[in-house]
Design an enzyme around this catalytic site. Structure first.
Site: not given
Ligand code: GUN
Length: 287
Positions: A47, A91, A114
């Site tokens: 990311k 995350q 998110d």
């Molecule tokens: N863990 C798995 N997918 C995601 C996501 O899209 N965002 C976040 N913050 N954690 C994740």
């Protein structure tokens, strides 16, 4: 036919890059990574790289797995106040001692790129477009749009009821909107006769996290298959769908890797761009 998520994601990323330039924005995204979960470390790294590619400034804040709730809440409160950041991403999954809902609720909803804050989930459910949509479901809708796949009146089956994917995509597919209007079934670990449910589905979204568990005999010929699973198996990354055989039965299928994954990242960048843009518009309005 393969649905090429990598290609669609590249197009969206180019659009974001151009938009950031045209509006002279400096969007900022803060990543909060807790503990040493290797997949989470990989996702955050990917990311961050994607942010850099489109012109989003990013910062990764790493905390030990035993960080206290108080410390984390203090950090989130300072990020909420910091005008450099238009997005804050914690995350998932969090270590067990932390209360996920409490942490997600502590993020300013206006920076919740998110789309996990209850306010943004509520806005999605009532159809208020001022909220953020969660990135993976948003990415799936964008893929359906890119390939002009009709959902109206179709039988859609979503496998998995997570907050991140299953529940929101089930909602989006059923809402009264383009690329919605489907008849949606949400199945999970307590559902009976999964095979019969799968066999009826015109659109099948697999988001259970059970590698290679959707086999060709479970899929209706001509179905659209969206595979959200990502599991490392020895040296390979595989999805929840047995791609090799299901691709012979499906009309459209997302490969793993290269299907939904790149779209999740593209939509995170898009939400961050939107956040920075709306922030700058608000500032202009006040001047
Ligand atoms: N863990 C798995 N997918 C995601 C996501 O899209 N965002 C976040 N913050 N954690 C994740």
């Amino acid at each position: 036919m393969d649905i090429d998520g990598k290609k669609v994601a590249l197009e969206i990323k180019e659009e974001i890059r151009q938009g950031i330039k045209a509006h002279k924005l400096v969007p900022g995204l803060a990543f909060v990574l807790i503990g040493e979960d290797p997949p989470s470390q990989t996702y955050v790294r990917m990311k961050e790289k994607a942010c850099h590619e489109v012109g989003i400034f990013s910062k990764k804040i790493e905390l030990p797995s035993n960080v206290s709730e108080k410390e984390l809440l203090t950090l989130l409160s300072s990020l909420n106040e910091d005008p450099k950041y238009h997005g804050i991403l914690v995350q998932m999954p969090l270590p067990k001692h932390l209360d996920t809902l409490k942490i997600l609720t502590a993020i300013d909803p206006a920076k919740d790129v998110d789309g996990f804050h209850p306010l943004n989930i509520g806005k999605m459910v009532v159809g208020d477009p001022t909220g953020f949509l969660p990135c993976t479901p948003f990415g799936i809708i964008k893929l359906l749009e890119a390939y002009k796949i009709k959902t109206e009146g179709k039988e859609a089956l979503v496998l998995g009821r997570s907050l991140i994917v299953g529940r929101p995509i089930a909602h989006l597919l059923s809402q009264k909107a383009p690329f919605g209007n489907a008849t949606v079934t949400l199945a999970h670990s307590h559902s009976k006769d999964l095979k019969a449910l799968c066999k009826q589905a015109d659109i099948l979204v697999a988001a259970m996290g059970n590698p290679l568990s959707i086999t060709a005999d479970m899929v209706k010929p001509g179905a659209v298959v969206i595979d959200v699973g990502i599991t490392r198996k020895e040296t390979k990354i595989v999805g929840d769908v047995d791609y090799e055989n299901v691709s012979k039965v499906a009309s459209y299928i997302t490969p793993v890797p290269g299907g939904v994954g790149p779209m999740t990242i593209a939509m995170l960048l898009y939400n961050t761009y939107l956040s920075a843009k709306s922030h700058s518009e608000k500032l202009l309005y006040r001047e």
